[in-house]
Design a protein around this motif. Structure first.
Motif, PDB file in Angstrom:
ATOM      1  N   GLU A  96       0.826  -1.203   0.000  1.00  0.00           N
ATOM      2  CA  GLU A  96       0.000   0.000   0.000  1.00  0.00           C
ATOM      3  C   GLU A  96       0.862   1.256   0.000  1.00  0.00           C
ATOM      4  OE1 GLU A  96      -2.776  -0.155   3.203  1.00  0.00           O
ATOM      5  OE2 GLU A  96      -3.956  -1.786   2.305  1.00  0.00           O
ATOM      6  N   ALA A  97       1.937   1.246   0.766  1.00  0.00           N
ATOM      7  CA  ALA A  97       2.838   2.397   0.781  1.00  0.00           C
ATOM      8  C   ALA A  97       3.477   2.602  -0.585  1.00  0.00           C
ATOM      9  CB  ALA A  97       3.913   2.211   1.847  1.00  0.00           C
ATOM     10  N   LEU A  98       3.885   1.509  -1.212  1.00  0.00           N
ATOM     11  CA  LEU A  98       4.496   1.609  -2.538  1.00  0.00           C
ATOM     12  C   LEU A  98       3.463   2.067  -3.568  1.00  0.00           C
ATOM     13  CD1 LEU A  98       7.189   1.177  -3.984  1.00  0.00           C
ATOM     14  CD2 LEU A  98       6.519  -1.195  -4.399  1.00  0.00           C
ATOM     15  N   GLU A  99       2.238   1.602  -3.428  1.00  0.00           N
ATOM     16  CA  GLU A  99       1.183   2.005  -4.356  1.00  0.00           C
ATOM     17  C   GLU A  99       0.921   3.511  -4.277  1.00  0.00           C
ATOM     18  OE1 GLU A  99      -3.172   0.318  -5.777  1.00  0.00           O
ATOM     19  OE2 GLU A  99      -2.271  -0.385  -3.898  1.00  0.00           O
ATOM     20  N   ARG A 100       1.025   4.075  -3.075  1.00  0.00           N
ATOM     21  CA  ARG A 100       0.832   5.527  -2.934  1.00  0.00           C
ATOM     22  C   ARG A 100       1.915   6.292  -3.683  1.00  0.00           C
ATOM     23  NH1 ARG A 100      -0.871   3.926   2.339  1.00  0.00           N
ATOM     24  NH2 ARG A 100       1.221   4.230   3.220  1.00  0.00           N
ATOM     25  N   ILE A 101       3.115   5.767  -3.708  1.00  0.00           N
ATOM     26  CA  ILE A 101       4.199   6.417  -4.449  1.00  0.00           C
ATOM     27  C   ILE A 101       3.914   6.361  -5.943  1.00  0.00           C
ATOM     28  CG2 ILE A 101       6.659   6.245  -5.015  1.00  0.00           C
ATOM     29  CD1 ILE A 101       7.004   5.104  -2.126  1.00  0.00           C
ATOM     30  N   PHE A 102       3.401   5.233  -6.418  1.00  0.00           N
ATOM     31  CA  PHE A 102       3.035   5.103  -7.829  1.00  0.00           C
ATOM     32  C   PHE A 102       1.927   6.093  -8.196  1.00  0.00           C
ATOM     33  CE2 PHE A 102       5.637   1.435  -7.855  1.00  0.00           C
ATOM     34  CZ  PHE A 102       5.780   1.002  -9.164  1.00  0.00           C
ATOM     35  N   THR A 103       1.044   6.352  -7.275  1.00  0.00           N
ATOM     36  CA  THR A 103      -0.049   7.297  -7.541  1.00  0.00           C
ATOM     37  C   THR A 103       0.443   8.737  -7.548  1.00  0.00           C
ATOM     38  OG1 THR A 103      -1.637   5.787  -6.500  1.00  0.00           O
ATOM     39  CG2 THR A 103      -2.294   8.099  -6.704  1.00  0.00           C
ATOM     40  N   ARG A 104       1.395   9.023  -6.690  1.00  0.00           N
ATOM     41  CA  ARG A 104       1.840  10.417  -6.504  1.00  0.00           C
ATOM     42  C   ARG A 104       2.814  10.880  -7.584  1.00  0.00           C
ATOM     43  NH1 ARG A 104       4.879  12.701  -1.030  1.00  0.00           N
ATOM     44  NH2 ARG A 104       5.199  14.848  -1.765  1.00  0.00           N
ATOM     45  N   TYR A 105       3.679   9.979  -8.046  1.00  0.00           N
ATOM     46  CA  TYR A 105       4.765  10.398  -8.931  1.00  0.00           C
ATOM     47  C   TYR A 105       4.625   9.783 -10.326  1.00  0.00           C
ATOM     48  CZ  TYR A 105       7.062  12.036  -4.676  1.00  0.00           C
ATOM     49  OH  TYR A 105       7.354  12.689  -3.505  1.00  0.00           O
ATOM     50  N   GLU A 106       5.042  10.544 -11.322  1.00  0.00           N
ATOM     51  CA  GLU A 106       5.059  10.068 -12.701  1.00  0.00           C
ATOM     52  C   GLU A 106       6.469   9.593 -13.054  1.00  0.00           C
ATOM     53  OE1 GLU A 106       3.582  12.834 -15.520  1.00  0.00           O
ATOM     54  OE2 GLU A 106       1.777  13.323 -14.375  1.00  0.00           O
ATOM     55  N   PHE A 107       6.575   8.344 -13.407  1.00  0.00           N
ATOM     56  CA  PHE A 107       7.853   7.782 -13.850  1.00  0.00           C
ATOM     57  C   PHE A 107       7.545   6.585 -14.743  1.00  0.00           C
ATOM     58  CE2 PHE A 107       6.712   6.097  -9.689  1.00  0.00           C
ATOM     59  CZ  PHE A 107       6.712   4.732  -9.907  1.00  0.00           C
ATOM     60  N   GLY A 108       8.418   6.342 -15.690  1.00  0.00           N
ATOM     61  CA  GLY A 108       8.208   5.220 -16.602  1.00  0.00           C
ATOM     62  C   GLY A 108       9.149   4.067 -16.376  1.00  0.00           C
ATOM     63  N   SER A 109      10.187   4.294 -15.562  1.00  0.00           N
ATOM     64  CA  SER A 109      11.214   3.280 -15.329  1.00  0.00           C
ATOM     65  C   SER A 109      11.506   3.194 -13.837  1.00  0.00           C
ATOM     66  CB  SER A 109      12.505   3.629 -16.075  1.00  0.00           C
ATOM     67  OG  SER A 109      12.272   3.795 -17.461  1.00  0.00           O
TER      68      SER A 109
ATOM     69  N   MET B  87       4.377  -2.064 -11.378  1.00  0.00           N
ATOM     70  CA  MET B  87       4.835  -1.581 -12.680  1.00  0.00           C
ATOM     71  C   MET B  87       3.899  -2.085 -13.774  1.00  0.00           C
ATOM     72  SD  MET B  87       7.621   0.372 -12.429  1.00  0.00           S
ATOM     73  CE  MET B  87       8.546   0.258 -13.966  1.00  0.00           C
ATOM     74  N   HIS B  88       3.541  -3.351 -13.708  1.00  0.00           N
ATOM     75  CA  HIS B  88       2.649  -3.936 -14.721  1.00  0.00           C
ATOM     76  C   HIS B  88       1.255  -3.334 -14.639  1.00  0.00           C
ATOM     77  CE1 HIS B  88       0.013  -7.079 -16.492  1.00  0.00           C
ATOM     78  NE2 HIS B  88       0.995  -7.151 -17.368  1.00  0.00           N
ATOM     79  N   GLU B  89       0.728  -3.207 -13.440  1.00  0.00           N
ATOM     80  CA  GLU B  89      -0.642  -2.731 -13.268  1.00  0.00           C
ATOM     81  C   GLU B  89      -0.815  -1.277 -13.679  1.00  0.00           C
ATOM     82  OE1 GLU B  89      -1.662  -3.499  -9.219  1.00  0.00           O
ATOM     83  OE2 GLU B  89      -1.425  -5.681  -9.431  1.00  0.00           O
ATOM     84  N   THR B  90       0.234  -0.479 -13.532  1.00  0.00           N
ATOM     85  CA  THR B  90       0.131   0.954 -13.833  1.00  0.00           C
ATOM     86  C   THR B  90       0.722   1.333 -15.185  1.00  0.00           C
ATOM     87  OG1 THR B  90       2.220   1.407 -12.659  1.00  0.00           O
ATOM     88  CG2 THR B  90       0.179   1.537 -11.375  1.00  0.00           C
ATOM     89  N   GLY B  91       1.148   0.341 -15.959  1.00  0.00           N
ATOM     90  CA  GLY B  91       1.650   0.626 -17.296  1.00  0.00           C
ATOM     91  C   GLY B  91       3.022   1.243 -17.331  1.00  0.00           C
ATOM     92  N   ARG B  92       3.824   1.043 -16.277  1.00  0.00           N
ATOM     93  CA  ARG B  92       5.224   1.501 -16.293  1.00  0.00           C
ATOM     94  C   ARG B  92       6.064   0.327 -16.789  1.00  0.00           C
ATOM     95  NH1 ARG B  92       4.493   5.812 -12.041  1.00  0.00           N
ATOM     96  NH2 ARG B  92       2.267   5.635 -11.650  1.00  0.00           N
ATOM     97  N   ARG B  93       6.905   0.564 -17.763  1.00  0.00           N
ATOM     98  CA  ARG B  93       7.405  -0.552 -18.538  1.00  0.00           C
ATOM     99  C   ARG B  93       8.780  -1.077 -18.153  1.00  0.00           C
ATOM    100  NH1 ARG B  93       7.718  -0.869 -25.188  1.00  0.00           N
ATOM    101  NH2 ARG B  93       7.629  -3.149 -25.287  1.00  0.00           N
ATOM    102  N   ASN B  94       9.683  -0.215 -17.745  1.00  0.00           N
ATOM    103  CA  ASN B  94      11.102  -0.581 -17.719  1.00  0.00           C
ATOM    104  C   ASN B  94      11.606  -0.811 -16.297  1.00  0.00           C
ATOM    105  OD1 ASN B  94      11.387  -0.036 -20.632  1.00  0.00           O
ATOM    106  ND2 ASN B  94      11.093   2.099 -20.012  1.00  0.00           N
ATOM    107  N   ILE B  95      12.191  -1.984 -16.062  1.00  0.00           N
ATOM    108  CA  ILE B  95      12.698  -2.344 -14.742  1.00  0.00           C
ATOM    109  C   ILE B  95      14.159  -2.764 -14.860  1.00  0.00           C
ATOM    110  CG2 ILE B  95      12.456  -3.876 -12.758  1.00  0.00           C
ATOM    111  CD1 ILE B  95       9.536  -4.308 -13.588  1.00  0.00           C
ATOM    112  N   VAL B  96      15.005  -2.143 -14.054  1.00  0.00           N
ATOM    113  CA  VAL B  96      16.392  -2.584 -13.912  1.00  0.00           C
ATOM    114  C   VAL B  96      16.521  -3.220 -12.530  1.00  0.00           C
ATOM    115  CG1 VAL B  96      18.819  -1.916 -13.823  1.00  0.00           C
ATOM    116  CG2 VAL B  96      17.281  -0.794 -15.441  1.00  0.00           C
TER     117      VAL B  96
END
Length: 343
Positions: free
Chosen positions: A66-79, A114-123
């Motif tokens: 849930e904490a990580l999901e809030r970060i995905f909601t707050r910030y725009e990033f693709g990788s 990453m998959h659920e929110t359409g962010r594509r690139n993972i290192v």
């Protein structure tokens, strides 16, 4: 033009903080996430001082979905670059469940979001420990993975498999690169960030610098009877700044669109093996200090020797290690002197 943004988990850690600096220098923005379980918030201030940017930082545990999901909601990033993990071989042998829980759950949460929110690139921050004790040296990306010598190494193997399988099942929604890196050492040339172990250092070079600074009475060299030229273990020591640049190269490769495969693996090392005793002697010579050491018994989980063949990273990522061992050892001592108030 808006700068592309990268999420950096474990961003207050040793490698994460240096990677944040290199990302920003390369024209990216970065959002740093860390639970500060093995790092200090002062590291973030060091990153901000070096870059001159108010780099966003969120204190959060990546095992908390849930904490990580809030970060995905707050910030725009693709990788995203994933460093958040427990990382000491010896500790993993004593506390294996801590390592399986933290290292696997944190990464699964990241991959799913990453998959659920359409962010594509993972290192993924992998390790040469996935090779176990190799039969041939140097190791290439085609070297078979062998049973890991520790729970820590096993978590790296499992996380690689998680990323590979998630990409295969994702129908092109995800791309990933696993960087299998060797032994990062050194500090930023500014001496504003560097390796900051809590308690007794788990890695060799901080123990060397703390011994030279008088914090530790004596350095134990674990094993003097290995089948190596001087009896001590051989490793591929890579400057942390060079390692950080490899992550930038991986992001650029994935976002550049040229001949990118869904899942790729790269060794990140110098291509040269250096023994523990050789590293100690070189540190003494470069920095004109004395390091008291003794030969102790072998340590569980250690292998005699490993170093990389980094040719594939040079070919496909256009990345090469650039800093000399002497430069790296000087930066480590400059960082320790700053921490210890040594003039």
């Amino acid at each position: 033009m808006k700068r592309p943004c990268v999420l950096v988990t474990g961003g207050a850690g040793y490698i994460g903080s240096h990677t944040a600096v290199e990302l920003i220098a390369a024209g990216f923005d970065a959002v740093l996430v860390d639970d500060l379980s093995n790092s200090e918030v002062a590291v973030i201030e060091g990153v901000r001082a070096i870059t001159g940017r108010d780099v966003p930082f969120v204190e959060a545990d990546c095992c908390d979905r849930e904490a990580l999901e809030r970060i995905f909601t707050r910030y725009e990033f693709g990788s995203a670059i994933h460093f958040a993990a427990s990382k000491a071989v010896g500790e993993s042998l004593r506390e294996p469940m801590k390592y399986y829980r933290n290292n696997l759950l944190s990464f699964m949460n990241l991959v799913e979001l990453m998959h659920e929110t359409g962010r594509r690139n993972i290192v993924f921050s992998s390790s040469c420990t996935v090779y176990g004790e190799p039969r041939r040296l140097p190791v290439t990306e085609r070297t078979p993975r062998r049973p890991a010598a520790s729970p820590y190494g096993n978590t790296k193997q499992i996380c690689e498999d998680i990323l590979r399988d998630a990409i295969a099942a994702g129908g092109g929604a995800l791309r990933g690169i696993a960087l299998r890196y060797f032994n990062p050492i050194g500090a930023h040339p500014s001496a504003l960030i560097g390796e900051l172990p809590r308690g007794v250092p788990q890695n060799l070079l901080p123990y060397i610098t703390q011994t030279a600074a008088g914090i530790r009475d004596c350095l134990s060299v674990y094993g003097g009877d290995y089948p190596t030229p001087d009896g001590s273990c051989i490793r591929d020591y890579i400057d942390v700044g060079d390692l950080a640049r490899a992550h930038v190269a991986a992001i650029r490769h994935m976002t550049g669109g040229a001949d990118v495969r869904p899942y790729e693996v790269y060794n990140i090392g110098t291509g040269r093996g250096v023994s523990v005793l050789e590293l100690i002697r070189r540190f003494e010579q470069v920095n004109r200090v004395k390091v008291d050491y003794k030969i102790a018994g072998r340590r569980a989980g250690d292998i005699p020797a490993i170093w990389a063949d980094p040719a594939l990273a040079a070919e496909r990522l256009d990345w090469r290690a650039e800093r000399t061992l002497d430069q790296t050892l000087a930066s480590a001592w400059a960082w320790q002197k700053r921490l210890s108030g040594i003039e």
